[in-house]
Design a protein around this motif. Structure first.
Motif, mmCIF file in Angstrom:
data_model
loop_
_atom_site.group_PDB
_atom_site.id
_atom_site.type_symbol
_atom_site.label_atom_id
_atom_site.label_comp_id
_atom_site.label_asym_id
_atom_site.label_seq_id
_atom_site.Cartn_x
_atom_site.Cartn_y
_atom_site.Cartn_z
ATOM 1 N N LEU A 16 0.851 -1.178 0.000
ATOM 2 C CA LEU A 16 0.000 0.000 0.000
ATOM 3 C C LEU A 16 0.893 1.236 0.000
ATOM 4 O O LEU A 16 1.784 1.358 0.821
ATOM 5 N N ARG A 17 0.608 2.101 -0.949
ATOM 6 C CA ARG A 17 1.407 3.333 -1.010
ATOM 7 C C ARG A 17 0.717 4.381 -0.138
ATOM 8 O O ARG A 17 -0.360 4.885 -0.502
ATOM 9 N N THR A 18 1.300 4.682 0.986
ATOM 10 C CA THR A 18 0.676 5.635 1.914
ATOM 11 C C THR A 18 0.432 6.985 1.244
ATOM 12 O O THR A 18 -0.586 7.621 1.463
ATOM 13 N N GLY A 19 1.353 7.395 0.425
ATOM 14 C CA GLY A 19 1.215 8.673 -0.270
ATOM 15 C C GLY A 19 -0.033 8.697 -1.121
ATOM 16 O O GLY A 19 -0.810 9.655 -1.106
ATOM 17 N N ASP A 20 -0.254 7.569 -1.856
ATOM 18 C CA ASP A 20 -1.456 7.467 -2.687
ATOM 19 C C ASP A 20 -2.714 7.638 -1.849
ATOM 20 O O ASP A 20 -3.664 8.306 -2.253
ATOM 21 N N MET A 21 -2.703 6.980 -0.680
ATOM 22 C CA MET A 21 -3.896 7.010 0.165
ATOM 23 C C MET A 21 -4.212 8.436 0.605
ATOM 24 O O MET A 21 -5.343 8.892 0.491
ATOM 25 N N PHE A 22 -3.180 9.127 1.067
ATOM 26 C CA PHE A 22 -3.389 10.522 1.480
ATOM 27 C C PHE A 22 -3.864 11.356 0.301
ATOM 28 O O PHE A 22 -4.805 12.144 0.404
ATOM 29 N N PHE A 23 -3.168 11.120 -0.809
ATOM 30 C CA PHE A 23 -3.482 11.906 -2.000
ATOM 31 C C PHE A 23 -4.930 11.678 -2.432
ATOM 32 O O PHE A 23 -5.654 12.630 -2.750
ATOM 33 N N THR A 24 -5.345 10.396 -2.410
ATOM 34 C CA THR A 24 -6.728 10.071 -2.799
ATOM 35 C C THR A 24 -7.726 10.828 -1.940
ATOM 36 O O THR A 24 -8.630 11.499 -2.439
ATOM 37 N N ILE A 25 -7.532 10.712 -0.608
ATOM 38 C CA ILE A 25 -8.495 11.333 0.306
ATOM 39 C C ILE A 25 -8.509 12.851 0.139
ATOM 40 O O ILE A 25 -9.564 13.474 0.021
ATOM 41 N N LEU A 27 -7.520 14.696 -2.408
ATOM 42 C CA LEU A 27 -8.061 15.139 -3.698
ATOM 43 C C LEU A 27 -9.558 14.925 -3.763
ATOM 44 O O LEU A 27 -10.284 15.760 -4.306
ATOM 45 N N LEU B 17 6.557 7.133 3.607
ATOM 46 C CA LEU B 17 5.773 7.863 2.603
ATOM 47 C C LEU B 17 6.238 7.521 1.189
ATOM 48 O O LEU B 17 7.374 7.821 0.828
ATOM 49 N N SER B 18 5.357 6.820 0.441
ATOM 50 C CA SER B 18 5.726 6.510 -0.945
ATOM 51 C C SER B 18 4.539 6.763 -1.869
ATOM 52 O O SER B 18 3.399 6.647 -1.466
ATOM 53 N N PHE B 19 4.858 7.109 -3.088
ATOM 54 C CA PHE B 19 3.804 7.424 -4.061
ATOM 55 C C PHE B 19 3.912 6.497 -5.260
ATOM 56 O O PHE B 19 5.012 6.186 -5.706
ATOM 57 N N ILE B 27 -5.654 9.845 -10.658
ATOM 58 C CA ILE B 27 -6.654 10.423 -9.755
ATOM 59 C C ILE B 27 -6.851 11.896 -10.088
ATOM 60 O O ILE B 27 -7.986 12.392 -10.156
ATOM 61 N N GLY B 118 -4.616 0.377 -2.428
ATOM 62 C CA GLY B 118 -4.400 1.533 -1.576
ATOM 63 C C GLY B 118 -5.463 2.602 -1.773
ATOM 64 O O GLY B 118 -6.019 3.134 -0.811
ATOM 65 N N ALA B 122 -8.310 3.567 0.901
ATOM 66 C CA ALA B 122 -8.329 4.941 1.396
ATOM 67 C C ALA B 122 -9.735 5.515 1.303
ATOM 68 O O ALA B 122 -10.229 6.138 2.251
ATOM 69 N N MET B 126 -12.070 6.519 4.427
ATOM 70 C CA MET B 126 -12.663 7.855 4.514
ATOM 71 C C MET B 126 -14.172 7.752 4.772
ATOM 72 O O MET B 126 -14.720 8.490 5.605
#
Lengths: 174, 240
Positions: A16-25, A27, B17-19, B27, B118, B122, B126
């Motif tokens: 799971l890419r934590t950055g993606d998750m934050f970014f998704t929420i 955005l 933290l990774s993207f 997205i 992911g 997410a 949410m």
């Protein structure tokens, strides 16, 4: 050589890419806020306004329909009343005319009767006058005749007879 | 030869933290597409709707019906913008992966963001968080807490676990469907790409599967939105 299938298998699944998750929420929330402000808000407002408008229109239509019904009822009642009044006026006129007619006829009849009576009275008068005149005439004529006769010859017998007849006649006259 | 996902690790020197830049790009793209479509369709709003406005109003009515099925419209009204945005976001995300493939230097840049666990988790996280937030906000702490001990007090651990399973199932259902759809497409194309005979053989199932994928994309967006409203309604509505 590249195959489409190779591209599609992606690097996927792993981790799971934590950055993606934050970014998704983040955005998604931004998108939600922007759409709510610029798209859904105005759209829902318009739809609500239309609902309100349609509701109002229906109410207005119902109200005007009710008003029209009352007006039509009133007009009908008025028409009926007017008709009745007209009928009454006609009846009255007819009655008056009849009465007038009767009155005229009565007057005419009375007049006729009066005239007739007057005429009859006149006739009677004239008749009496004529009889009177005739009687006077007859008296003088008879005297004339008598004198003529007497001049010629008259016996005692005849004289007596004559006198008696006169007397008798005079008596009858009474 | 496999393509790789454009992953950047240790952003800003933070080790966890990774993207996946492909997801970030997709997205953003999906959001921009939705933003443009929706804002363009709701310009010049009229009392007598025409064209695009008709479509948008039909869509609003559709989501209204979806929310109305799960909860009272008075409380449900609050969640209409959420439902509208969520459904479109997931639908476009699902569909966009079928459109094309973009590969630059062995990195695959184009794909459904919802085919990534992911992203879907997410979203699910949410949603569950939102349901708790609105549960607390609309019904107060006491009423909210009581929900965990209904119908009997020893249900409490199950209720707590349920919150986590809800998050997992909601996210993974969407991810699983979209990922499997993509995999099967890849497999069918794999057959087709081997030889000319294979291409003829694969064209029919490919056509069928493409149509079916579109169907699944719609169904999954529908299910996700519906379950979202269901979870929220469990939290904001008085127990029956």
């Amino acid at each position: 050589m590249h195959f489409y299938s190779d591209f599609l298998t992606l690097g996927a699944v792993g981790g799971l890419r934590t950055g993606d998750m934050f970014f998704t929420i983040i955005l998604f929330i931004i998108l939600l806020a922007l759409l709510k402000k610029f798209a859904w808000g105005p759209l829902m407002e318009t739809m609500e306004k239309r609902e309100e408008y349609v509701k109002n229109e229906i109410e207005m239509a119902e109200k005007s329909r009710r008003e029209a019904e009352t007006a039509s009822k009133e007009a009908k009642a008025q028409l009926r009343q007017t008709k009745e009044e007209a009928q009454k006026i006609i009846d009255e006129a007819r009655n008056t005319a009849k009465q007038e007619e009767q009155k005229i006829i009565d007057i005419a009849r009375q007049e006729a009767t009066r005239l007739k009576e007057a005429a009859e009275a006149d006739i009677q008068n004239e008749k009496e006058k004529a009889i009177q005149a005739l009687q006077d005439q007859v008296a003088s004529l008879s005297v004339l005749i008598a004198s003529k006769v007497i001049e010629k010859e008259i016996s005692a017998q005849d004289q007596e007879k004559l006198i008696n007849e006169y007397i008798k006649e005079v008596g009858e006259e009474r | 030869m496999d393509t790789k996902a454009p992953i950047v690790e240790n952003v800003f020197g933070i080790s966890w933290l990774s993207f996946n830049l492909s997801n970030v790009l997709m997205i953003t793209l999906v959001s921009v597409i939705i933003l443009i479509i929706c804002i363009a369709a709701t310009r010049k709003l009229q009392m007598k709707p025409t064209g695009a406005q008709n479509v948008m109003e039909w869509y609003v009515d559709f989501i209204k019906g979806l929310i109305g099925d799960t909860m009272d419209w008075k409380t449900g009204k609050t969640f209409l913008p959420l439902g509208l945005t969520l459904f479109l976001f997931i639908l476009i995300s699902n569909v966009i992966g079928m459109v094309t493939v973009v590969v630059v230097d062995d990195y695959s840049w184009w794909g459904s963001p919802t085919a990534d666990a992911g992203v879907t988790l997410a979203l699910a996280f949410m949603i569950v968080l939102l349901s708790h937030f609105y549960g607390l906000k609309l019904r107060g702490g006491k009423e909210y807490g009581k929900k965990f001990f209904e119908p009997v007090f020893f249900m409490f651990p199950f209720k707590v676990i349920e919150e986590f399973t809800n998050t997992l199932t909601l996210g993974l259902r969407l991810f699983g469907n979209m990922f499997a759809g993509g995999m099967l497409t890849a497999l069918i194309i794999g057959i087709g790409a081997k030889s000319i005979g294979g291409a003829v053989l694969a064209s029919v199932p490919m056509l069928i599967w493409s149509g079916y994928s579109l169907f699944i994309a719609g169904i999954q967006a529908f299910i996700f939105t519906m379950l979202t409203m269901l979870y929220i309604s469990h939290k904001v509505e008085a127990s029956h």
